[in-house]
Design an enzyme around this catalytic site. Structure first.
Site, PDB file in Angstrom:
ATOM      1  N   CYS A   1      11.456   0.551 -12.635  1.00 52.25           N
ATOM      2  CA  CYS A   1      11.090   1.863 -13.421  1.00 52.25           C
ATOM      3  C   CYS A   1      12.098   2.152 -14.507  1.00 52.25           C
ATOM      4  CB  CYS A   1      10.650   2.911 -12.479  1.00 52.25           C
ATOM      5  SG  CYS A   1      11.974   3.436 -11.494  1.00 52.25           S
TER       6      CYS A   1
ATOM      7  N   ILE B   1       3.676   2.667  -5.009  1.00 52.59           N
ATOM      8  CA  ILE B   1       3.477   1.903  -6.428  1.00 52.59           C
ATOM      9  C   ILE B   1       1.978   1.374  -6.301  1.00 52.59           C
ATOM     10  CG2 ILE B   1       4.224  -0.178  -7.564  1.00 52.59           C
ATOM     11  CD1 ILE B   1       7.079   0.841  -7.210  1.00 52.59           C
TER      12      ILE B   1
ATOM     13  N   GLY C   1       9.975   5.442  -2.145  1.00 53.48           N
ATOM     14  CA  GLY C   1       9.426   5.036  -0.805  1.00 53.48           C
ATOM     15  C   GLY C   1      10.790   4.173  -0.513  1.00 53.48           C
TER      16      GLY C   1
ATOM     17  N   SER D   1       9.906  10.605  -4.689  1.00 50.29           N
ATOM     18  CA  SER D   1       8.887   9.521  -5.473  1.00 50.29           C
ATOM     19  C   SER D   1       9.680   8.085  -5.131  1.00 50.29           C
ATOM     20  CB  SER D   1       9.015   9.658  -6.977  1.00 50.29           C
ATOM     21  OG  SER D   1      10.282   9.336  -7.437  1.00 50.29           O
TER      22      SER D   1
ATOM     23  N   ASN E   1       8.286   7.839 -12.661  1.00 53.88           N
ATOM     24  CA  ASN E   1       8.857   6.290 -12.453  1.00 53.88           C
ATOM     25  C   ASN E   1       7.638   5.432 -11.774  1.00 53.88           C
ATOM     26  OD1 ASN E   1       9.197   8.679 -10.375  1.00 53.88           O
ATOM     27  ND2 ASN E   1       9.986   6.903  -9.008  1.00 53.88           N
TER      28      ASN E   1
ATOM     29  N   THR F   1      11.885   1.086  -2.312  1.00 58.51           N
ATOM     30  CA  THR F   1      12.856   1.412  -3.260  1.00 58.51           C
ATOM     31  C   THR F   1      14.190   1.652  -2.753  1.00 58.51           C
ATOM     32  OG1 THR F   1      11.060   2.340  -4.582  1.00 58.51           O
ATOM     33  CG2 THR F   1      13.235   2.859  -5.172  1.00 58.51           C
ATOM     34  N   ARG F   2      14.316   2.519  -1.592  1.00 54.50           N
ATOM     35  CA  ARG F   2      15.292   2.823  -1.103  1.00 54.50           C
ATOM     36  C   ARG F   2      16.354   1.687  -0.413  1.00 54.50           C
ATOM     37  NH1 ARG F   2      15.961   8.439   0.205  1.00 54.50           N
ATOM     38  NH2 ARG F   2      14.108   9.546  -1.062  1.00 54.50           N
TER      39      ARG F   2
ATOM     40  N   SER G   1       1.009  -1.110  -0.009  1.00 53.14           N
ATOM     41  CA  SER G   1      -0.050  -0.016  -0.023  1.00 53.14           C
ATOM     42  C   SER G   1       0.964   1.288  -0.003  1.00 53.14           C
ATOM     43  CB  SER G   1      -0.795  -0.079   1.256  1.00 53.14           C
ATOM     44  OG  SER G   1      -0.082  -0.159   2.262  1.00 53.14           O
TER      45      SER G   1
END
Lengths: 333, 291
Positions: free
Chosen positions: B126, B14, B159, B157, B269, B162-163, B11
Site C-alpha cells: 500500500c 484486503i 490485519g 486497518s 491503504n 500485514t503485521r 478473506s
C-alpha cells in the site's frame, strides 16, 4: 557480582537525538571505556531511532551506526552491548549485522498497543542467541490491563525481559506504580522501566518502578537522552547506593565519566527547557523536541504550540513528518 | 463482452475490500473467494453476496481450477511463494497483493503496460502504491538521488498478515522505489498509529534530487497531474499541501481516504492497493476481449 537492579546505559542510543546523531567513534570509545570501568553492565549503542534510523525523517547519522556498535563491542571488556530495533524502521538484516559484530542484547520497541509487530525481530534475536527485551513505548497512552495484554504477546514471542517505556516523560509516579505492579502480577519475566525527565520525575518514577518490582532501569549519563534526557545514571546509581540497593556501579567513577567525558561533548547542557517540559505535559515522544524547535524557527511559530497540537493528534513515535505539517498549518492560522 | 473469470485468495481486510471492488467491475466476473477459516468475516460476506467460497485454501480451489483465469492473492508473503508455483502450474495468472514480489513490481500510473503477458505481477505494498507515482513524477523532472517514504496507517486497518510481514513490506517497497519509481536509492518507514477515531492513511515522501534550483511551480504542476492520474482509480488520493522544498530536498505529503467498501474511509491503504490490482485485471480483461 550481586546486582539488585540492573542498569542499562542508553546515552549512546537515546542521547543520539540530543547529539543530532553526530556521535563519533572516538566519543563512543571514550564513553564505553569509562562506563565499563565504572562497572555499568549494559550499554546501548544505536541511532536514536534504532537500527536503520539514519534517514531524512529522523536525521542522518554522522558515523555509520555499525561502526559505532563495532567500536563499542571492541572497547567494552565487561559491559554487554545492546542495540535497539523498531519494526517499521529496522529490518532483520540490520539485526543480523549487529549480532555478527558481537552485541549481546536486542531490544525490540513498538508502540504500547502494537506489540505483535515485534515478533519477527524477537524470534530472530532468539535464533541468534541474543538476550531479548520487549520495549513498550509511549506507555502513558494505555491502561495497565492493555499493557499487560501487550507484554504477554512479547513474552510469548520470546522476550526475556519486558520494559515499560515512558517515551514522552509523561507518567506520574502513581501511574508508574500501577503499571509496573500490573506487569509483575501477570508476567513471569523481569520487568524494566525507561523514563524521560521532561517533568523532572525520572528519578522519582524509577524509584516508584523499583518499589513496584522493576528489576531493570535505563539511565542516561548526564541526562544525555532525548527531550530532557532519561533517569540520570550517576544520580540513580548514587540514590540506590544510599538506599542499600546494589547496582554494582562505582559511583565515583560514573560521576567522573559524566563530568569528564560526557559533559564536554554535549551541544548544550541537558536542562528541562520549556520545550522538553511541554513534551511531558502534552505526552509527546521525546525525540520530537529538536525537530519542533527547527520547525518553529522555519515557520515562525512557538514550538510549544506545535508540540501541544501533536499531543492532541495522538502522534506515536516515528511520526516526525507530522511536525512540518502542523507547523505549516499553525503558520497559516 | 466476455469477462475475465477471477477468484480471490484470502478473506482478510484486503481480500474483502477487493471483493467489493470486483463486484462493481464491468470487466471482471468474480467466481470464488478462497479462505482457510469458514467462520471468517470475509467468507461470510462472500457467501452472503452469492459467491462460491472455499475454506480449504488454494489446494481446495485447485480441485476446480477452471473457475478462474486470474487469482488475486491477498494472503501473506510467505504463503504466496508457494501459491505462485501452484497457480503457474495450473496456467492461472496471479495478481499478488502480498509483498512477496515474485512477479514484476507494478504501479498502474507508471508501468501498467510493461508486462502484458506476465504470469504473475506484484502490487508491491500500500505504501508503495501511494508514493511511487510521486517519486516517478519527480524523477521525470530531476535525477532522484534518494527517496524515502514514511507510510503511516491506522492500527485497525493492519490485519495479522500485514503485521507479520513488516520487514517484507519495507524490503519490497524500498526496492520498488528504485526499480519502478526511478530513485537511485529507496528507503521505507512504516508506522502504525492506534489513535481513535482512526487516522487516514498518510504518506510522506522525502526526496533528494540532483540540483538545488528546484522550480517549485513546475514541480507542483507535475504533482497535481500525478494526483489526478491516481484519482482515476482511487478518488480519495490527494496531496495535502504544496511540496516543501529546501535546497535539493523535497518533501511531499499525501493522504489516502478509502471508498469504505469494507473498512471505513480511514483505511485508504486497502483501496490504494486493491484498486490498483483491479485496474491491472481489467486491463488484462480488455486485452483478452480484443484478441
Amino acid at each position: 557480582m550481586k546486582r539488585d537492579v540492573i542498569i542499562t546505559e542508553v546515552a549512546l542510543r537515546d542521547g543520539s537525538h540530543a547529539m543530532r546523531h553526530q556521535f563519533t567513534e572516538e566519543q563512543v570509545r571514550a564513553a564505553v571505556t569509562g562506563l565499563d570501568e565504572a562497572n555499568v553492565p549494559y550499554i546501548e549503542v544505536t541511532h536514536g531511532d534504532g537500527l536503520g534510523g539514519s534517514t531524512i525523517q529522523y536525521g542522518h547519522s554522522l558515523t555509520d551506526e555499525f561502526k559505532l556498535i563495532e567500536a563499542a563491542v571492541e572497547t567494552a571488556k565487561n559491559a554487554k552491548i545492546a542495540v535497539l530495533s523498531l519494526p517499521g524502521i529496522a529490518t532483520k538484516p540490520n539485526i543480523k549485522r549487529a549480532a555478527d559484530l558481537g552485541v549481546s542484547m536486542l531490544r525490540v520497541a513498538t508502540h504500547v498497543t502494537e506489540a505483535d509487530v515485534s515478533l519477527q525481530h524477537l524470534n530472530l534475536g532468539k535464533e541468534l542467541g541474543l538476550e531479548t527485551v520487549g520495549f513498550l513505548m509511549m506507555s502513558h497512552m494505555a491502561e495497565p490491563s492493555k499493557i499487560v495484554e501487550q507484554a504477554k504477546i512479547m513474552v510469548n514471542g520470546g522476550a526475556d525481559v519486558i520494559y515499560l517505556v515512558d517515551s514522552a516523560g509523561a507518567l506520574l509516579p502513581y501511574q508508574v506504580t500501577e503499571r509496573i505492579k500490573a506487569l509483575k502480577q501477570e508476567i513471569d519475566v523481569p520487568v524494566g522501566f525507561h523514563a524521560h525527565n521532561n517533568l523532572s520525575l525520572a528519578v522519582a518514577n524509577s524509584l516508584a518502578a523499583i518499589e513496584a518490582g522493576a528489576e531493570r532501569i535505563d539511565g542516561s549519563i548526564r541526562c544525555l537522552g532525548a527531550g530532557a534526557g532519561n533517569t540520570q545514571t550517576e544520580v540513580i546509581a548514587s540514590v540506590l547506593d544510599k538506599m542499600g540497593i546494589q547496582t554494582g556501579i562505582d559511583i565515583y567513577k560514573i560521576m567522573d565519566v559524566a563530568e569528564d567525558v560526557i559533559a564536554p561533548i554535549l551541544p548544550q547542557p541537558q536542562e528541562i527547557t520549556r520545550g522538553s517540559l511541554v513534551l511531558g505535559y502534552a505526552g509527546v515522544y521525546s525525540s520530537f523536541l529538536l525537530h519542533a524547535n527547527k520547525a518553529s524557527e522555519k515557520f515562525g511559530v512557538d514550538a510549544r504550540d506545535i508540540l501541544m497540537e501533536i499531543g492532541k493528534r495522538k502522534a506515536v513515535g516515528g511520526q516526525e513528518d507530522m511536525i512540518l505539517e502542523v507547523a505549516a498549518e499553525l503558520q497559516q492560522q | 463482452m466476455s469477462k475475465l473469470k477471477v477468484a480471490i485468495l484470502g478473506s482478510g481486510n484486503i481480500g474483502t475490500d477487493l471483493m467489493k471492488k470486483i463486484m462493481r467491475s464491468p470487466h471482471l466476473e468474480l467466481t470464488t473467494v478462497i479462505g482457510i477459516d469458514p467462520d471468517s468475516d470475509g467468507l461470510r460476506k462472500a457467501r452472503e453476496a452469492g459467491f462460491k467460497t472455499v475454506h480449504t485454501g488454494l489446494d481446495g480451489f485447485l480441485e476446480n481450477p477452471e473457475e478462474a483465469d486470474v487469482v488475486f492473492d491477498a494472503t501473506s508473503a510467505y504463503a504466496h511463494i508457494k501459491h505462485a508455483e501452484q497457480l503457474e502450474a495450473h496456467g492461472i495468472r496471479a495478481i499478488d497483493l502480498t509483498p512477496a514480489a515474485v512477479g514484476p513490481l507494478t504501479v498502474p500510473t507508471v508501468n501498467l503496460h510493461e508486462n502484458p503477458d506476465a504470469k504473475n505481477v506484484n502490487m508491491i505494498t500500500c505504501g508503495g502504491q501511494a508514493t511511487i507515482p510521486i517519486i516517478h513524477a519527480v524523477s521525470q523532472l530531476y535525477e532522484v538521488e534518494y527517496a524515502e517514504i514514511v507510510a503511516t496507517i491506522a492500527s485497525k486497518s493492519a490485519g495479522p498478515a500485514t503485521r507479520a510481514n513488516i520487514d517484507e513490506f519495507i524490503a519490497t517497497t524500498s526496492r520498488a522505489i528504485e526499480v519502478v519509481g526511478g530513485a537511485k536509492k529507496g528507503r521505507t518507514v512504516m508506522i502504525l498509529n492506534p489513535a481513535e477515531p482512526p487516522i487516514m492513511m498518510n504518506d510522506t515522501i522525502h526526496l533528494i534530487v540532483d540540483q538545488t534550483l528546484v522550480d517549485e511551480d513546475a514541480l507542483y504542476e507535475k504533482l497535481l497531474q500525478t494526483e489526478q492520474a491516481v484519482q482515476q482509480y482511487v478518488p480519495g488520493y490527494r496531496l495535502k499541501s504544496r511540496p516543501f522544498v529546501e535546497e535539493n530536498r523535497i518533501s511531499v505529503f499525501v493522504e489516502v481516504s478509502g471508498a469504505a467498501d469494507y473498512l471505513p474511509a480511514y483505511a485508504g491503504n486497502l483501496d490504494i492497493i486493491t484498486a490498483a490490482a483491479v485496474k491491472i485485471a481489467e486491463e488484462w480483461s480488455k486485452a483478452k476481449a480484443t484478441v
